[in-house]
Design an enzyme around this catalytic site. Structure first.
Site, PDB file in Angstrom:
ATOM      1  N   ILE A 362       0.816  -1.220   0.000  1.00 21.46           N
ATOM      2  CA  ILE A 362       0.000   0.000   0.000  1.00 21.46           C
ATOM      3  C   ILE A 362       0.851   1.272   0.000  1.00 21.46           C
ATOM      4  CG2 ILE A 362      -2.003  -1.117   1.067  1.00 21.46           C
ATOM      5  CD1 ILE A 362      -1.178   0.109   3.743  1.00 21.46           C
ATOM      6  N   ASP A 363       2.141   1.137   0.193  1.00 17.86           N
ATOM      7  CA  ASP A 363       3.045   2.290   0.160  1.00 17.86           C
ATOM      8  C   ASP A 363       3.711   2.339  -1.222  1.00 17.86           C
ATOM      9  OD1 ASP A 363       4.946   4.236   0.501  1.00 17.86           O
ATOM     10  OD2 ASP A 363       5.938   3.283   2.207  1.00 17.86           O
TER      11      ASP A 363
END
Ligand SMILES: [Zn+2]
Lengths: 452, 243
Positions: A362-363
């Site tokens: 998600i980063d």
């Protein structure tokens, strides 16, 4: 076999049959779950039927597992293996309890070759004792999930400690694998294709993890680097250095985007896939094969007669465009893909797709650690970007010196996007869920047979 | 050849560069190039001397726990030089571990306390600290949006840290948390501003997603070296990437 374990296996097999043959759905997690609910010791019970090899690490697990499978089959073993994506404990349990285990033609025990997620190794070895752990590499990957490279390795070590009799066969070019306080026998594979006269002692580029010597905590030097922090390393202030290799790449002849030719322990080999990193995967499979007494000629044949298993890097045709799809998921993997593009002799275009769902990580900050600037060393003619996080990728490539980009906010336009690119050769680099969406679109448009 | 140039020190760039921190230098270079400024990159790492007078900007990124402990030891040797650079109004961006190590101390997830160099007044506990009234035992991970109270600018990024930082009396936050957690999840502060030092937990990296901040820091760096030029005006004329 107890009544309970028999019941567990029957239930798992019938649910598997229902899912696959009746409902035509994939997945082995549900049968695994059912089997464990009936007999929590099912893994321990069924282990007597086969020997076990656990393959783990950040990059290359799936292809390495597939290659090991073919190599061992070529050596006359019956092999059970898990499908890519089923590398957590439930999927693996499902695979094992539903497998039909026939005796090996060579008279040896059948072998289960399992790709195991780094954080799931201990869950598997708590129940089963493998003969061998195969460690491919540990790179920074989706830190939002697992943490740092040493934390990841600690999880693997915890799993190794449950099976002190197992051989640990590891990538000797990766400094991290000299660490760990387990007592298992260790064997190493690596690259030795550079002659000492051609050594150019250097340090790894700044954007490289895992470059400290575990003994004196100094920055490691290298006689040569293959990629990332892999290579023939040594410390300048003490005796720490790459361990002696049991299996080694002795020469590299051709590196092209479509195939590579090289020698391992002086056996000439060819694999139908580009990228230096895939030579590591082949080396790993070669080493495992030799450990299980498969002779070199049979391994060579296994590589050459199984061209279709190099499937992750997919080639297809879209209205006259020659399209190659590659998965990108972390900086090292992306740099390897870019290195492969450097060997592309034709003009090409790149369509890069970034999502940031759970399975992608998600980063998105990892895209800044990948060296897109190096694309200027290729025959690239056009860049297009897309995916749910197209804004991040657009700016990344803009700042890498590609100001003119077609930007696609929506993957339903993917066929249009491909057709609009100016070259016949097109590379699509996509993160995991972007690749799934891409395949779905290409399937619906009839470019991938059988849809997705 | 560019008509102007600045020198950038990447403090421990080979060890403290875990979440794309180098992207901050890519962004700075991107804007600099458009206003005829070349950026000269220098790695300053273990055993190297850091002479702040030679630099117009410094980046100190975040690392993994092991690398951070090694860096913390070496940083003590450079503490006076770093203090001199900061007190002399040297522009510096400190991200995550770099931000923590400029303060008094930091506590790792396993409880190990690592000394910072205390050139700034904040300190960092770990996620299990008794004084944490929210999200005790949890990493602070996710998208984050803050508002810079000095300029009114909004910054977007991604945070992922277990350490919880509390600012000192002479420090102000880089911004007030609009969404996400910020320094400690409790006091709505994110990052720090002290003289020309900007600290933050933002990955993204912060300069790539927040071109307004990148330009502001670049203007500060350039104005120290070339005070005769109106750098803000020059930078206002080029496109800003914010997303
Ligand atoms: Zn961080």
């Amino acid at each position: 076999m107890t009544l309970k374990s028999t019941l567990a296996r029957v239930t798992a097999k019938s649910s598997y049959w229902l899912l696959h043959d009746v409902l035509h759905r994939g997945g082995t997690s549900l049968p695994g779950k059912l089997a464990v609910s009936i007999d929590p010791n099912i893994l321990t019970t069924i282990q007597q039927n086969f020997d076990l090899i656990i393959v783990t690490g950040t990059n290359g697990k799936t292809l390495t597992t597939a290659l090991i499978t073919r190599v061992l089959q070529a050596g006359g073993y019956t092999v059970i293996t898990n499908p890519s994506g089923s590398n957590m404990v439930q999927g693996i349990t499902g695979t094992l309890v539903t497998a039909k285990v026939k005796p090996s033609p060579n008279g040896q025990k059948p072998i289960a070759v399992l790709e195991v997620d780094e954080a799931n190794v201990e869950k598997i070895t708590a129940a089963m004792k493998p003969k061998m752990f195969v460690l491919t590499n540990i790179f920074r990957d989706q830190l939002d999930r697992y943490g740092e490279i040493y934390t990841t390795y600690d999880k693997i070590i915890a799993g190794i400690k449950h099976a002190p009799e197992a051989v640990v066969l590891a990538n000797g070019d990766s400094p991290i694998f000299t660490r760990g306080d387990f007592t298992n026998e260790r064997k190493y594979f690596g690259f030795n294709h550079v002659q000492p006269a051609d050594y150019k002692p250097a340090v790894a580029p700044i954007n490289t993890d895992g470059i400290l010597s575990p003994t004196d905590h100094s920055v490691l030097k290298y006689d040569f680097i293959t990629y990332a922090n892999l290579g023939k390393y040594f410390s300048t202030s003490d005796n720490f250095a790459r361990p002696k290799l049991n299996y080694q790449v002795t020469s590299i002849n051709d590196l092209t985007p479509k195939y590579s030719t090289f020698s391992i322990d002086n056996t000439p080999l060819r694999i139908e896939i580009g990228g230096l990193y895939n030579i590591y995967n082949a080396l790993t499979a070669f080493a495992v094969g030799r450990e299980f007494n498969v002779d070199s000629e049979k391994i060579k044949t296994a590589f050459e007669s199984n061209a279709q298993i190099f499937g992750r890097q997919e080639a297809l045709h879209v209205d006259g465009k020659d399209v190659t799809i590659v998965l990108i998921k972390n900086p090292v993997g992306t740099n390897s893909v870019i290195d492969m593009m450097v060997t592309e002799e034709n003009d090409f275009s790149l369509l890069a797709l970034l999502n940031a769902n759970y399975a992608d990580g998600i980063d998105t900050s990892w895209i800044w650690d990948a060296e897109f600037e190096k694309l200027h060393d290729t025959h690239i003619k056009a860049v297009a970007t897309g995916g749910e996080r197209y804004k991040d990728l657009r700016v990344r490539l803009k700042m890498a010196g590609f100001p003119d980009q077609a930007v696609y906010e929506d993957l339903t336009q993917i066929v249009t996007a491909i057709k609009a690119l100016p070259t016949e050769k097109v590379y699509i680099a996509a993160t995991y869920t972007a690749m799934l969406q891409l395949r779905e679109q290409l399937g619906a448009a009839g470019y991938i047979k059988g849809g997705f | 050849m560019a008509n102007f140039e600045i020198s950038v020190a990447h403090l421990y760039g080979n060890l403290m560069n875990t979440y794309g921190d180098y992207g901050n230098i890519i962004a700075l270079t991107y804007y600099a190039k458009q206003i005829d400024v070349a950026v000269n990159y220098h790695l300053v790492s273990l055993g190297d001397n850091f002479d702040g007078d030679n630099f117009d900007f410094a980046l100190f990124g975040g690392g993994q726990d092991y690398e951070e402990t090694i860096v913390a030891k070496d940083l003590k040797i450079k503490a006076d030089q770093v203090r001199h650079y900061i007190e002399n109004d040297g522009p510096l961006l400190a991200v995550c571990g770099g931000f923590q190590l400029l303060g008094h101390y930091m506590v790792m997830a396993d409880g190990t306390k690592v000394d910072g160099i205390g050139v700034m007044d904040h300190y960092t506990t770990n996620m299990y600290d008794d004084k944490l009234t929210v999200l005790n035992g949890k990493r602070l991970t996710g998208n984050v949006v803050i508002k810079n109270n000095d300029t009114g600018e909004t910054y977007h990024g991604f945070e992922n840290h277990q350490g919880r930082t509390f600012l000192g009396e002479n420090e102000r936050a880089l911004g007030t948390v609009i969404s996400g957690n910020g320094n400690n999840g409790m006091d709505h502060t994110e990052g720090v501003i002290y003289r020309n030092v900007y600290g933050s937990y933002f990955h993204g990296p912060i300069f790539t997603r927040n071109g307004n901040l990148a330009k502001r820091v670049l203007a500060t760096a350039l104005s120290r070296k070339y005070p005769e030029v109106d750098w803000t005006e020059k930078l206002d004329q080029i496109e800003t990437e914010t997303f």
